[in-house]
Design a protein around this motif. Structure first.
Motif, PDB file in Angstrom:
ATOM      1  N   SER A   1      -2.699  -6.985  -2.208  1.00  0.00           N
ATOM      2  CA  SER A   1      -1.424  -7.438  -1.494  1.00  0.00           C
ATOM      3  C   SER A   1      -1.621  -8.848  -1.280  1.00  0.00           C
ATOM      4  N   ILE A   2      -0.744  -9.821  -1.876  1.00  0.00           N
ATOM      5  CA  ILE A   2      -1.075 -11.241  -1.554  1.00  0.00           C
ATOM      6  C   ILE A   2      -0.172 -11.368  -0.174  1.00  0.00           C
ATOM      7  N   GLN A   3       0.845 -10.754   0.018  1.00  0.00           N
ATOM      8  CA  GLN A   3       1.498 -10.848   1.186  1.00  0.00           C
ATOM      9  C   GLN A   3       0.701 -10.447   2.425  1.00  0.00           C
ATOM     10  N   GLN A   4       0.065  -9.502   2.240  1.00  0.00           N
ATOM     11  CA  GLN A   4      -0.743  -9.006   3.631  1.00  0.00           C
ATOM     12  C   GLN A   4      -2.208  -9.370   3.345  1.00  0.00           C
ATOM     13  N   ASN A   5      -2.566 -10.003   2.401  1.00  0.00           N
ATOM     14  CA  ASN A   5      -4.170 -10.575   2.173  1.00  0.00           C
ATOM     15  C   ASN A   5      -4.977  -9.514   2.459  1.00  0.00           C
TER      16      ASN A   5
ATOM     17  N   HIS B   1       6.567  -0.760  -1.385  1.00  0.00           N
ATOM     18  CA  HIS B   1       6.897  -0.875   0.076  1.00  0.00           C
ATOM     19  C   HIS B   1       6.600  -2.131   0.802  1.00  0.00           C
ATOM     20  N   SER B   2       7.798  -2.502   1.526  1.00  0.00           N
ATOM     21  CA  SER B   2       7.833  -3.943   1.940  1.00  0.00           C
ATOM     22  C   SER B   2       6.838  -4.425   2.948  1.00  0.00           C
ATOM     23  N   GLY B   3       6.193  -3.237   3.441  1.00  0.00           N
ATOM     24  CA  GLY B   3       5.115  -3.389   4.528  1.00  0.00           C
ATOM     25  C   GLY B   3       3.477  -3.761   3.652  1.00  0.00           C
ATOM     26  N   ILE B   4       3.548  -3.341   2.395  1.00  0.00           N
ATOM     27  CA  ILE B   4       2.283  -3.380   1.772  1.00  0.00           C
ATOM     28  C   ILE B   4       2.395  -4.457   0.401  1.00  0.00           C
TER      29      ILE B   4
ATOM     30  N   LEU C   1      -0.805   9.981  -8.536  1.00  0.00           N
ATOM     31  CA  LEU C   1      -1.418   8.561  -8.747  1.00  0.00           C
ATOM     32  C   LEU C   1      -0.290   7.911  -9.033  1.00  0.00           C
ATOM     33  N   LYS C   2       0.732   7.945  -9.690  1.00  0.00           N
ATOM     34  CA  LYS C   2       1.668   7.078 -10.162  1.00  0.00           C
ATOM     35  C   LYS C   2       2.586   7.037  -8.840  1.00  0.00           C
ATOM     36  N   LYS C   3       3.132   7.974  -8.147  1.00  0.00           N
ATOM     37  CA  LYS C   3       3.814   7.615  -6.787  1.00  0.00           C
ATOM     38  C   LYS C   3       3.147   6.922  -6.053  1.00  0.00           C
ATOM     39  N   ALA C   4       1.888   7.181  -5.813  1.00  0.00           N
ATOM     40  CA  ALA C   4       1.160   6.235  -4.758  1.00  0.00           C
ATOM     41  C   ALA C   4       1.023   4.981  -5.136  1.00  0.00           C
ATOM     42  N   SER C   5       0.749   4.563  -6.530  1.00  0.00           N
ATOM     43  CA  SER C   5       0.638   3.110  -6.833  1.00  0.00           C
ATOM     44  C   SER C   5       2.193   2.720  -6.854  1.00  0.00           C
ATOM     45  N   LEU C   6       3.295   3.211  -7.148  1.00  0.00           N
ATOM     46  CA  LEU C   6       4.537   2.903  -6.606  1.00  0.00           C
ATOM     47  C   LEU C   6       4.769   2.526  -5.300  1.00  0.00           C
ATOM     48  N   PHE C   7       4.460   3.259  -4.445  1.00  0.00           N
ATOM     49  CA  PHE C   7       4.549   3.190  -3.142  1.00  0.00           C
ATOM     50  C   PHE C   7       3.781   1.892  -2.557  1.00  0.00           C
ATOM     51  N   LEU C   8       2.709   1.654  -2.942  1.00  0.00           N
ATOM     52  CA  LEU C   8       2.071   0.694  -2.368  1.00  0.00           C
ATOM     53  C   LEU C   8       2.527  -0.606  -3.142  1.00  0.00           C
ATOM     54  N   ARG C   9       3.261  -0.645  -4.299  1.00  0.00           N
ATOM     55  CA  ARG C   9       3.561  -1.894  -5.040  1.00  0.00           C
ATOM     56  C   ARG C   9       5.006  -2.257  -4.333  1.00  0.00           C
TER      57      ARG C   9
END
Length: 114
Positions: free
Chosen positions: A64-68, A33-36, A23-31
């Motif tokens: 993701s505000i960047q990706q809306n 990653h430049s594409g997300i 879970l922590k690894k996935a949330s860090l990835f989403l936070r």
């Protein structure tokens, strides 16, 4: 990534299923990653399926505000298995985890106020 157990897209929103250990690894990835860039934790809740061995499906909703877009991470646990707290990654998790503890009895390990 190999830690994704399952995924689905519904109404143009991605849901990812991971094990509690990832879970922590996935949330860090989403936070991070430049594409997300899902930098906002919107909510944590749970669904109770009493007939399942892992009866609780814990749902994390990120924005993701960047990706809306919104992205969900789901993980399943039983009544005795704790989930690692995400307070260190997303400070907003503090209140959401306490609420989930109060409503469902799901314990968040390393939470600063449980």
């Amino acid at each position: 990534p190999s830690w994704v157990l399952n995924y689905s897209i519904c109404n143009d929103e991605l849901s990812i299923e991971v094990s509690p250990e990832n879970l922590k690894k996935a949330s860090l990835f989403l936070r991070d990653h430049s594409g997300i860039q899902a930098k906002v934790l919107v909510d944590i809740t749970a669904v109770d399926y009493p007939k399942r061995l892992e009866r609780f499906e814990v749902v994390y909703i990120f924005l993701s505000i960047q990706q809306n877009c919104r992205v969900r991470i789901k993980t399943s646990v039983d009544l005795l298995t704790p989930i690692d707290s995400l307070v260190g990654v997303f400070p907003a998790a503090n209140w959401f985890e306490r609420e989930t503890w109060d409503m469902f009895g799901i314990f968040f390990a390393h939470h600063p106020d449980l």
